[in-house]
Each structure stands twice: as C-alpha cells, then as structure tokens.
Design a protein around this motif. Structure first.
Motif, PDB file in Angstrom:
ATOM      1  N   TYR A 279       0.934  -1.328  -0.234  1.00 13.73           N
ATOM      2  CA  TYR A 279       0.078  -0.149  -0.013  1.00 13.73           C
ATOM      3  C   TYR A 279       0.827   1.317  -0.018  1.00 13.73           C
ATOM      4  O   TYR A 279       1.858   1.221   0.501  1.00 13.73           O
ATOM      5  CB  TYR A 279      -1.031  -0.073   1.181  1.00 13.73           C
ATOM      6  N   GLU A 280       0.277   2.182  -0.542  1.00 12.45           N
ATOM      7  CA  GLU A 280       0.899   3.835  -0.536  1.00 12.45           C
ATOM      8  C   GLU A 280       0.320   4.865  -0.069  1.00 12.45           C
ATOM      9  O   GLU A 280      -1.156   4.739  -0.311  1.00 12.45           O
ATOM     10  CB  GLU A 280       1.264   3.900  -2.178  1.00 12.45           C
ATOM     11  N   LEU A 335      -3.394  21.083  -3.473  1.00 12.02           N
ATOM     12  CA  LEU A 335      -2.898  19.735  -2.468  1.00 12.02           C
ATOM     13  C   LEU A 335      -3.539  18.426  -3.052  1.00 12.02           C
ATOM     14  O   LEU A 335      -4.755  18.470  -3.404  1.00 12.02           O
ATOM     15  CB  LEU A 335      -3.403  20.165  -1.033  1.00 12.02           C
ATOM     16  N   ASN A 336      -2.612  17.554  -3.110  1.00 13.44           N
ATOM     17  CA  ASN A 336      -3.205  16.399  -3.717  1.00 13.44           C
ATOM     18  C   ASN A 336      -2.769  15.139  -2.759  1.00 13.44           C
ATOM     19  O   ASN A 336      -1.772  15.064  -2.308  1.00 13.44           O
ATOM     20  CB  ASN A 336      -2.543  15.853  -5.025  1.00 13.44           C
ATOM     21  N   LEU A 337      -3.794  14.456  -2.272  1.00 16.98           N
ATOM     22  CA  LEU A 337      -3.704  13.148  -1.201  1.00 16.98           C
ATOM     23  C   LEU A 337      -4.124  12.043  -1.972  1.00 16.98           C
ATOM     24  O   LEU A 337      -4.799  11.891  -2.532  1.00 16.98           O
ATOM     25  CB  LEU A 337      -4.313  13.379   0.076  1.00 16.98           C
ATOM     26  N   ASN A 338      -3.121  10.798  -1.759  1.00 17.09           N
ATOM     27  CA  ASN A 338      -3.535   9.609  -1.990  1.00 17.09           C
ATOM     28  C   ASN A 338      -3.305   8.562  -1.046  1.00 17.09           C
ATOM     29  O   ASN A 338      -2.216   8.382  -0.395  1.00 17.09           O
ATOM     30  CB  ASN A 338      -2.602   9.603  -3.389  1.00 17.09           C
ATOM     31  N   ALA A 339      -4.242   7.552  -1.291  1.00 18.93           N
ATOM     32  CA  ALA A 339      -4.079   6.188  -0.565  1.00 18.93           C
ATOM     33  C   ALA A 339      -4.438   5.213  -1.607  1.00 18.93           C
ATOM     34  O   ALA A 339      -5.381   5.266  -2.426  1.00 18.93           O
ATOM     35  CB  ALA A 339      -4.870   6.076   0.619  1.00 18.93           C
ATOM     36  N   GLN A 340      -3.495   3.964  -1.778  1.00 10.13           N
ATOM     37  CA  GLN A 340      -3.410   3.085  -2.884  1.00 10.13           C
ATOM     38  C   GLN A 340      -3.166   1.851  -2.460  1.00 10.13           C
ATOM     39  O   GLN A 340      -2.315   1.716  -1.539  1.00 10.13           O
ATOM     40  CB  GLN A 340      -2.853   3.690  -3.879  1.00 10.13           C
ATOM     41  N   LEU A 341      -3.870   0.687  -2.673  1.00 10.07           N
ATOM     42  CA  LEU A 341      -3.796  -0.498  -2.478  1.00 10.07           C
ATOM     43  C   LEU A 341      -2.972  -1.226  -3.629  1.00 10.07           C
ATOM     44  O   LEU A 341      -3.764  -1.218  -4.809  1.00 10.07           O
ATOM     45  CB  LEU A 341      -4.710  -1.350  -1.880  1.00 10.07           C
ATOM     46  N   ASN A 342      -2.052  -2.292  -3.707  1.00 13.85           N
ATOM     47  CA  ASN A 342      -1.480  -2.496  -4.911  1.00 13.85           C
ATOM     48  C   ASN A 342      -1.463  -4.199  -4.824  1.00 13.85           C
ATOM     49  O   ASN A 342      -1.119  -4.746  -3.670  1.00 13.85           O
ATOM     50  CB  ASN A 342       0.028  -2.417  -5.051  1.00 13.85           C
ATOM     51  N   TRP A 343      -1.891  -4.730  -5.666  1.00 14.97           N
ATOM     52  CA  TRP A 343      -1.802  -6.191  -5.683  1.00 14.97           C
ATOM     53  C   TRP A 343      -1.160  -6.679  -7.043  1.00 14.97           C
ATOM     54  O   TRP A 343      -1.331  -6.459  -8.053  1.00 14.97           O
ATOM     55  CB  TRP A 343      -3.165  -7.092  -5.812  1.00 14.97           C
ATOM     56  N   VAL A 344      -0.098  -7.643  -6.817  1.00 17.45           N
ATOM     57  CA  VAL A 344       1.042  -8.225  -8.074  1.00 17.45           C
ATOM     58  C   VAL A 344       0.688  -9.629  -8.077  1.00 17.45           C
ATOM     59  O   VAL A 344       1.572 -10.336  -7.330  1.00 17.45           O
ATOM     60  CB  VAL A 344       2.264  -7.493  -7.607  1.00 17.45           C
ATOM     61  N   PRO A 345      -0.409 -10.097  -8.881  1.00 18.19           N
ATOM     62  CA  PRO A 345      -0.657 -11.646  -8.842  1.00 18.19           C
ATOM     63  C   PRO A 345       0.605 -12.448  -9.763  1.00 18.19           C
ATOM     64  O   PRO A 345       0.914 -13.450  -9.420  1.00 18.19           O
ATOM     65  CB  PRO A 345      -1.752 -11.714  -9.585  1.00 18.19           C
ATOM     66  N   SER A 346       1.414 -11.473 -10.396  1.00 15.74           N
ATOM     67  CA  SER A 346       2.552 -11.996 -11.319  1.00 15.74           C
ATOM     68  C   SER A 346       3.551 -11.011 -11.430  1.00 15.74           C
ATOM     69  O   SER A 346       3.271  -9.764 -11.290  1.00 15.74           O
ATOM     70  CB  SER A 346       1.932 -12.729 -12.549  1.00 15.74           C
TER      71      SER A 346
END
Length: 420
Positions: A279-280, A335-346
């Motif tokens: 996550y970021e 102003l820019n705010l960001n929350a991100q979830l990443n999934w790398v299956p391969s």
C-alpha cells in the motif's frame, strides 16, 4: 601374472597418493577455516572473507568434476538489444505502462454566493439578483430568485493514463500522470419581478492536469521505503456558461480559462506486506503565483426587456462584451492526497485500488479594467455598470480581501499496470 601384479601395484600407489593429496588439501582447508574464524573474531572481516574465497577454490578443485558439468543455459533472446532475460529493459531501468478508471465527485466554492449578503453589492446593483454560479469566474446573471431548482451533475467517470520509469539502482525514477474532470450544472428559477418571470442558466466545467515528476527512493527497511517527489504540474481549468430568460428578455454567454505551470513536491510511504501486496500513502503540493486567466462575458437585452441593474424596461437593444484584454495574473495553490492498495499476482501485472483527493485554490488579480465593446451608447453604459457591479464580488479591485475560489475533486479509482 607378473604384469597384472605390477599394474595393480601402480594403481594402488596412485590411489594412495591421490587420497593422501586430497587429505592434505582438506586438512589445509580446515586449518584455513579456523584461521578465518580467528580473524573474524578479532575484527578483521575483510581478511576472513579473503581466506574463505581461497577455501572455495581449493574445494572446487578437489571435488568438482569437469566431466559431468551441466551446460550453461543461454536464453534464446539474450542477443536481442532491448531485452534482458525476457524483461524489457532499456535506459538501464524498467518501465510501467498503466491506466486508471476514476469515478469522480467535485465540490465548488466561489467565495461570495449571494448579492444580498454584501451591503456594498446590494447598493451597487440597485436590485436583488443572483450574482454568480460557484463554477464560472465572472458569470454574473439576472434571474428571479423567489423559487429555484438546481440540477447538478458533479460526478464523472474518466480515464487516466500513467507511465513510470525506475532506474536499475532503485534509487530514482520518473513518472507521468494525466488526469481530467468534467461536470455540469443546470439552474432554473421562477419569480415575480414586474410580473411572472422564468430564468435558466447552465454551466459546463472541464479541467485537465499533466504531472511529470522525478522520484527519489529511500529504502527504510527490506519492505518499507519513502519516495520523494519533485516535479511540474501543467493544467487548465475551463468554464462555459449560458443564461437565458425570455420573460426578462435577457441572454448571456460566459467563458473563462485558467492555465498554469506549477512546481510540485511531495512524498509517499510504501509498505509491502505478505508477498504480493503493498500500500502507498502520501501526497504532493503545488504552487505558482504566475498562472494566467482569460475571460469573456457577452450580454444581450432586447428592446422592452428588463434591465439587469434597475429593473426598468429598456428602450433599445443593449448588446455588449466585457473581456480581459491581457492575461490576468493568477495565484494557484493545490493539494493532492492519495491512498492506494497494490496487488501483484505475477511479476508483470499490477492492479490498483485507491482513493484520491485534489483541491485547487486560486485568486486572480484583476487590477486593470477589462476591454469593452458595445453596440451603441446605451449598451456601453450597461457594460460599464456591469463591470462596476461585478467588481464588488470579483477580483477587479485588486485588494487583499478578494475571495479565494476553490474546487475539490475526490476519486475512487481502479487501475492496472503492465510492468516491463
């Protein structure tokens, strides 16, 4: 018999000699291991590592057979200039190409919304009216205000591409992101000003934002890192509005465009957990005092229609255009705010699910009078009055109490990235 005895005797001597040599070499290697441990305990790790390298060579010569070595595998694509073990790699780094589908919602704030909230405005205008929409810059209007109905579509779904590059050292990289937004607003009003009146206004808003950044990666631990971001934002904000009231005999068109190039800086925290998830969290801020604004306001009141300023009927057609003769200096803070979830299956595929919030705040310094074109003398006087009235809310006075305009965008997005 004697010949066979001699050959067996020679073989035994060779075997004994080989065994003694192997035993001597292994004894030497064991002694060197003890010596390396001694250097390491005394605080000489480099000397210990050098001795261990010699031990590896000795045992490799003793135990590795050249007869049964496996052939070295050579990838069929190793001679291609743009590949490295099947991974596209050029400019000494790896690339990511992806996109995001954004479901957006916007909120606008225009500073002073109502004419009657400001005594100076009410005195200048001479009659009550709705002065502006929260979306456009100088879209002043005359509409009956007793009853109103607003249809606002502040949601939009857009497509946002993204390209990023990371150097093989994993210390720095480059990223480009494009984002756009659009919305509409329809406003109806009914009232009684010298008889039954009906009015309508529509606003169309569009924005586009390009961001190019240099990323500096700072490893905190094996699965955590900070990414520092330094870059430029290049964008524009555009509004097109129209107003019409057949009963009042009035029509108006309003257009404004803001363009800017703003330096930006920010950071994000990246945490990888499990094996394929991360996550970021982070954001960036951008600022420029050198943005520019251009606007144009065209107005038409037919003969016999109601004047926008005093409520009286006009005796001739009033047609005029107010416009910015030069680009207006505009200050923009974002102003820019960001929350991100990443999934790398391969290794080559990455999926994103994120929340983003961006807010733009801007103030224009319209300290010079605008250009004015008019059909006749009555139209010219109406245009002067229009500018005088609008200066109460807008930035025409150039003072410090000018209202700050702002709009915010919140995004829920899903994305995909192919990693080369």
């Amino acid at each position: 018999m004697k010949l066979r005895f001699v050959s067996n005797f020679i073989f035994c001597l060779w075997l004994l000699g080989s065994t003694n040599l192997l035993f001597a070499q292994e004894t030497k290697a064991t002694e060197m291991e003890l010596e390396a441990e001694s250097f390491e305990e005394r605080g000489y790790p480099k000397k210990a590592n050098l001795i261990r390298e010699k031990i590896k060579r000795i045992r490799k010569e003793n135990f590795q057979s050249n007869k049964y070595n496996d052939p070295v595998y050579i990838p069929p694509n190793q001679n291609l200039p743009t590949t490295k073990n099947g991974s596209l790699e050029f400019m000494n780094g790896t690339w990511e190409f992806g996109f995001r589908f954004l479901s957006q919602n916007a909120e606008f704030r225009s500073g002073k919304e109502w004419a009657l909230d400001d005594g100076r405005v009410a005195f200048q205008s001479g009659s009550p009216y709705f002065p502006r929409s929260p979306m456009g810059y100088q879209n002043i209007r005359t509409l009956p205000f007793q009853s109103e109905w607003e249809d606002t579509r502040k949601n939009s779904s857009t497509f946002s591409p993204r390209i990023s590059y990371q150097h093989s050292s994993k210390k720095w990289g480059i990223e480009y992101v494009y984002m756009q937004y659009s919305t509409s607003r329809n406003f109806f009003s009914i009232g009684d000003i010298a008889g039954f009146q009906l009015g309508f206004q529509t606003d169309r808003f569009y924005s586009a934002d390009h961001k190019v950044s240099v990323l500096v990666h700072d490893e905190y631990s094996h699965n955590k890192r900070f990414v520092w971001e330094f870059g430029l934002r290049m964008g524009s904000l555009n509004t097109n509005s129209s107003q019409n009231s057949q009963t009042l005999g009035q029509t108006g068109l309003f257009r404004d465009t803001i363009q800017y190039v703003a330096p930006s800086t920010g950071f994000k925290f990246v945490h990888q957990f499990f094996e394929n998830y991360s996550y970021e969290l982070g954001g960036d801020m951008f600022f420029t005092p050198a943005g520019n604004l251009k606007y144009r306001r065209d107005s038409f009141t037919s003969s016999g229609g109601v004047s926008r300023f005093g409520g009286e009927r006009t005796t001739t057609d009033e047609v005029y255009s107010l416009f910015s003769e030069k680009r207006i200096l505009t200050t923009i803070v974002g102003l820019n705010l960001n929350a991100q979830l990443n999934w790398v299956p391969s290794p080559n595929h990455k999926f994103h699910l994120g929340l983003q919030a961006i807010q733009y705040n801007w103030r224009a310094n319209e300290s010079q009078a605008p250009g004015l074109r008019a059909l006749n003398q009555e139209s010219y006087l109406a245009g002067v009055r229009d500018y005088y009235v609008s200066s109460a809310y807008y930035e025409a006075d150039g003072g410090k109490d000018r209202p700050m305009r702002s709009y915010g965008i919140s995004n829920l997005y899903f994305g995909y990235t192919y990693v080369y």
